[in-house]
Design a protein around this motif. Structure first.
Motif, PDB file in Angstrom:
ATOM      1  N   GLY A 198      -1.733  -5.308   0.988  1.00 31.72           N
ATOM      2  CA  GLY A 198      -1.681  -5.707   2.388  1.00 31.72           C
ATOM      3  C   GLY A 198      -0.305  -6.072   2.892  1.00 31.72           C
ATOM      4  N   VAL A 199       0.662  -6.330   2.002  1.00 31.71           N
ATOM      5  CA  VAL A 199       1.970  -6.803   2.460  1.00 31.71           C
ATOM      6  C   VAL A 199       2.745  -5.747   3.242  1.00 31.71           C
ATOM      7  CG1 VAL A 199       2.171  -8.506   0.622  1.00 31.71           C
ATOM      8  CG2 VAL A 199       3.127  -6.204   0.279  1.00 31.71           C
ATOM      9  N   SER A 200       2.358  -4.483   3.155  1.00 34.50           N
ATOM     10  CA  SER A 200       3.091  -3.441   3.881  1.00 34.50           C
ATOM     11  C   SER A 200       2.308  -2.898   5.075  1.00 34.50           C
ATOM     12  CB  SER A 200       3.437  -2.283   2.934  1.00 34.50           C
ATOM     13  OG  SER A 200       2.252  -1.633   2.465  1.00 34.50           O
ATOM     14  N   VAL A 201       1.167  -3.535   5.408  1.00 36.94           N
ATOM     15  CA  VAL A 201       0.272  -3.014   6.450  1.00 36.94           C
ATOM     16  C   VAL A 201       0.312  -3.915   7.688  1.00 36.94           C
ATOM     17  CG1 VAL A 201      -2.132  -2.452   6.969  1.00 36.94           C
ATOM     18  CG2 VAL A 201      -1.239  -2.018   4.679  1.00 36.94           C
ATOM     19  N   PRO A 202       0.443  -3.391   8.891  1.00 39.24           N
ATOM     20  CA  PRO A 202       0.873  -2.014   9.195  1.00 39.24           C
ATOM     21  C   PRO A 202       2.350  -1.817   8.946  1.00 39.24           C
ATOM     22  CG  PRO A 202       0.694  -3.278  11.213  1.00 39.24           C
ATOM     23  CD  PRO A 202       0.232  -4.173  10.109  1.00 39.24           C
ATOM     24  N   GLN A 203       3.057  -2.950   8.756  1.00 39.72           N
ATOM     25  CA  GLN A 203       4.461  -2.939   8.355  1.00 39.72           C
ATOM     26  C   GLN A 203       4.734  -4.250   7.645  1.00 39.72           C
ATOM     27  OE1 GLN A 203       5.951  -2.482  12.378  1.00 39.72           O
ATOM     28  NE2 GLN A 203       6.697  -4.617  12.413  1.00 39.72           N
ATOM     29  N   PRO A 204       5.766  -4.299   6.814  1.00 40.44           N
ATOM     30  CA  PRO A 204       6.024  -5.519   6.035  1.00 40.44           C
ATOM     31  C   PRO A 204       6.201  -6.751   6.919  1.00 40.44           C
ATOM     32  CG  PRO A 204       7.339  -3.682   5.217  1.00 40.44           C
ATOM     33  CD  PRO A 204       6.699  -3.208   6.490  1.00 40.44           C
ATOM     34  N   GLY A 205       5.567  -7.840   6.493  1.00 37.78           N
ATOM     35  CA  GLY A 205       5.717  -9.121   7.176  1.00 37.78           C
ATOM     36  C   GLY A 205       4.645  -9.458   8.182  1.00 37.78           C
ATOM     37  N   VAL A 206       3.776  -8.502   8.524  1.00 38.51           N
ATOM     38  CA  VAL A 206       2.709  -8.773   9.487  1.00 38.51           C
ATOM     39  C   VAL A 206       1.562  -9.536   8.821  1.00 38.51           C
ATOM     40  CG1 VAL A 206       0.984  -7.739  11.028  1.00 38.51           C
ATOM     41  CG2 VAL A 206       3.314  -6.798  10.926  1.00 38.51           C
ATOM     42  N   TRP A 207       1.274  -9.186   7.578  1.00 37.48           N
ATOM     43  CA  TRP A 207       0.234  -9.867   6.804  1.00 37.48           C
ATOM     44  C   TRP A 207       0.868 -10.392   5.502  1.00 37.48           C
ATOM     45  CZ3 TRP A 207      -4.753 -10.766   8.411  1.00 37.48           C
ATOM     46  CH2 TRP A 207      -5.204 -10.049   9.521  1.00 37.48           C
ATOM     47  N   TYR A 242       9.978 -10.052   2.372  1.00 35.17           N
ATOM     48  CA  TYR A 242       9.387  -8.769   2.792  1.00 35.17           C
ATOM     49  C   TYR A 242      10.426  -7.677   3.064  1.00 35.17           C
ATOM     50  CZ  TYR A 242       5.342 -11.527   2.407  1.00 35.17           C
ATOM     51  OH  TYR A 242       4.393 -12.352   1.866  1.00 35.17           O
ATOM     52  N   THR A 243      11.596  -7.860   2.456  1.00 31.87           N
ATOM     53  CA  THR A 243      12.534  -6.753   2.344  1.00 31.87           C
ATOM     54  C   THR A 243      12.259  -6.063   1.015  1.00 31.87           C
ATOM     55  OG1 THR A 243      14.219  -8.161   1.318  1.00 31.87           O
ATOM     56  CG2 THR A 243      14.278  -7.919   3.725  1.00 31.87           C
ATOM     57  N   GLU A 244      12.641  -4.794   0.925  1.00 31.02           N
ATOM     58  CA  GLU A 244      12.377  -4.059  -0.305  1.00 31.02           C
ATOM     59  C   GLU A 244      13.231  -4.597  -1.453  1.00 31.02           C
ATOM     60  OE1 GLU A 244      12.267   0.226  -0.087  1.00 31.02           O
ATOM     61  OE2 GLU A 244      11.731   0.149   2.048  1.00 31.02           O
ATOM     62  N   GLY A 245      12.640  -4.657  -2.622  1.00 28.49           N
ATOM     63  CA  GLY A 245      13.364  -5.114  -3.796  1.00 28.49           C
ATOM     64  C   GLY A 245      12.427  -5.743  -4.811  1.00 28.49           C
ATOM     65  N   ASP A 246      12.988  -6.047  -5.954  1.00 26.21           N
ATOM     66  CA  ASP A 246      12.209  -6.611  -7.053  1.00 26.21           C
ATOM     67  C   ASP A 246      12.414  -8.110  -7.160  1.00 26.21           C
ATOM     68  OD1 ASP A 246      11.078  -4.172  -7.942  1.00 26.21           O
ATOM     69  OD2 ASP A 246      12.957  -3.664  -8.967  1.00 26.21           O
ATOM     70  N   GLY A 247      11.371  -8.789  -7.568  1.00 25.37           N
ATOM     71  CA  GLY A 247      11.420 -10.225  -7.782  1.00 25.37           C
ATOM     72  C   GLY A 247      10.042 -10.816  -7.642  1.00 25.37           C
ATOM     73  N   ALA A 292       0.828  -1.204   0.000  1.00 28.27           N
ATOM     74  CA  ALA A 292       0.000   0.000   0.000  1.00 28.27           C
ATOM     75  C   ALA A 292       0.863   1.256   0.000  1.00 28.27           C
ATOM     76  CB  ALA A 292      -0.922  -0.010   1.217  1.00 28.27           C
ATOM     77  N   ASP A 293       2.133   1.117   0.389  1.00 28.46           N
ATOM     78  CA  ASP A 293       3.078   2.236   0.377  1.00 28.46           C
ATOM     79  C   ASP A 293       3.746   2.417  -0.989  1.00 28.46           C
ATOM     80  OD1 ASP A 293       4.623  -0.018   0.308  1.00 28.46           O
ATOM     81  OD2 ASP A 293       5.668   0.351   2.210  1.00 28.46           O
ATOM     82  N   SER A 294       3.292   1.629  -1.975  1.00 27.96           N
ATOM     83  CA  SER A 294       3.807   1.656  -3.354  1.00 27.96           C
ATOM     84  C   SER A 294       5.223   1.105  -3.497  1.00 27.96           C
ATOM     85  CB  SER A 294       3.747   3.072  -3.948  1.00 27.96           C
ATOM     86  OG  SER A 294       2.408   3.533  -4.000  1.00 27.96           O
ATOM     87  N   LYS A 295       5.780   0.554  -2.426  1.00 22.66           N
ATOM     88  CA  LYS A 295       7.111  -0.030  -2.506  1.00 22.66           C
ATOM     89  C   LYS A 295       7.035  -1.484  -2.985  1.00 22.66           C
ATOM     90  CE  LYS A 295       9.035   2.862   1.186  1.00 22.66           C
ATOM     91  NZ  LYS A 295       9.669   2.873   2.544  1.00 22.66           N
ATOM     92  N   HIS A 296       8.122  -1.911  -3.618  1.00 23.47           N
ATOM     93  CA  HIS A 296       8.221  -3.292  -4.078  1.00 23.47           C
ATOM     94  C   HIS A 296       8.866  -4.146  -2.999  1.00 23.47           C
ATOM     95  CE1 HIS A 296       7.965  -2.495  -8.704  1.00 23.47           C
ATOM     96  NE2 HIS A 296       7.094  -1.776  -8.012  1.00 23.47           N
ATOM     97  N   TYR A 297       8.321  -5.378  -2.841  1.00 27.35           N
ATOM     98  CA  TYR A 297       8.836  -6.280  -1.817  1.00 27.35           C
ATOM     99  C   TYR A 297       9.151  -7.642  -2.414  1.00 27.35           C
ATOM    100  CZ  TYR A 297       7.381  -2.812   1.585  1.00 27.35           C
ATOM    101  OH  TYR A 297       7.257  -1.649   2.302  1.00 27.35           O
TER     102      TYR A 297
END
Length: 291
Positions: free
Chosen positions: A269-278, A176-181, A167-172
């Motif tokens: 949902g992967v970034s809510v409320p922070q990456p890895g929670v959902w 659930y670390t930032e990055g492409d793949g 939801a933060d428009s970042k790629h994971y």
């Protein structure tokens, strides 16, 4: 003599009338039988002991979906197109759809000027390894590359493959670390992403409270195990009762939607409320922990 002649004439007239009437009746029967023949269906269901029911064209050629098409667009490009020709049924109408299928589930998209029929939003393909299309009744494309599967009317979950975008428009990435793949994950039959909640325990939903406003953020996935892609183990799915509803589980993890995923293939949902929670549901999840 005259009486005999008249009697004979009456008999002949009666015979003529009977023959004429029969001809008229038969003629009317032939002429009036103008009921048009039932049109041959263009798309129908076939079945096998291993795969259950799946879609084919009129000639029994199996139709497939591609996991990377989760957003509803054709992503089979380059050399892929020779092995996986698109299926398109121009002018598909309700009477051309076979028993057990719903006409409203079909649509048409156009990719690079080429029309393609979709089913429940998934573009449909044939399998043609080496450029030679498989014979009618074959399902040799099932599971190819872990991303090609027969199109079924009764999937509980399907496999999708794509970039996770929060939801933060970042790629994971899958950790659930930032990055492409690309990540291969579960969706429902219409391509809507499925999640787990890391706070849950085995067969225990620790999020849902029964309050509609609260629960709308992460609605439970109400389903029972029916059909899954052949690369998944159906025995790892189950259900739990949540406020009178059946929530699907995988390896003991209760499964949810994210309320803000409004389009197929979204993974906000992967970034809510922070990456890895959902996290999204993936095949190789660790079994949910016991209480």
């Amino acid at each position: 003599m005259k009486l005999l002649f008249n009697t004979r004439m009456l008999f002949l007239r009666g015979m003529f009338f009977t023959a004429a009437l029969s001809a008229v009746v038969l003629g009317c029967s032939d002429d009036d039988d103008n009921t048009p023949a039932e049109p041959e269906v263009a798309i129908k269901l076939s079945s096998s002991a291993d795969l259950g029911s799946f879609l084919t064209d009129a000639d029994g050629n199996t139709l497939y979906y591609f996991a990377t098409d989760v957003a509803g667009t054709n992503t089979c490009t380059g050399g892929c197109t020779a092995n996986w020709p698109v299926y398109n049924e121009a002018g598909l109408t309700e009477d051309l759809v076979g028993e057990g299928l719903d006409f409203d589930d079909f649509a048409t998209i156009t990719t690079n000027g080429v029309a393609q029929t979709t089913y429940k939003g998934w573009p449909l393909y044939y399998y043609a390894p080496g450029g030679v299309r498989e014979a009618a009744g074959q399902t040799t494309g099932e599971g190819v590359g872990g991303v090609w599967f027969v199109a079924k009317p009764d999937y509980t979950v399907q496999l999708a493959k794509g970039q996770l975008i929060g939801a933060d428009s970042k790629h994971y990435k899958g950790d659930y670390t930032e990055g492409d793949g690309p990540v291969t994950y579960f969706t429902d039959t219409h391509g809507r992403t499925l999640y787990i909640f890391v706070i849950d325990k085995k067969n225990t939903n620790n999020f849902t409270t029964g309050d509609a406003a609260h629960d709308a953020a992460w609605p439970i996935f109400e389903a029972t195990p029916e059909q899954v892609p052949s690369t998944l183990d159906k025995t790892l799915f189950g259900t739990i009762d949540v406020f009178g509803k059946k929530q699907l589980t995988y390896k003991g993890w209760p499964i949810y939607y994210f309320g803000s995923d409004t389009q197929r293939g979204q993974t906000k949902g992967v970034s809510v409320p922070q990456p890895g929670v959902w996290p999204v549901v993936v095949k190789d999840l660790e079994t949910a922990p016991e209480e």
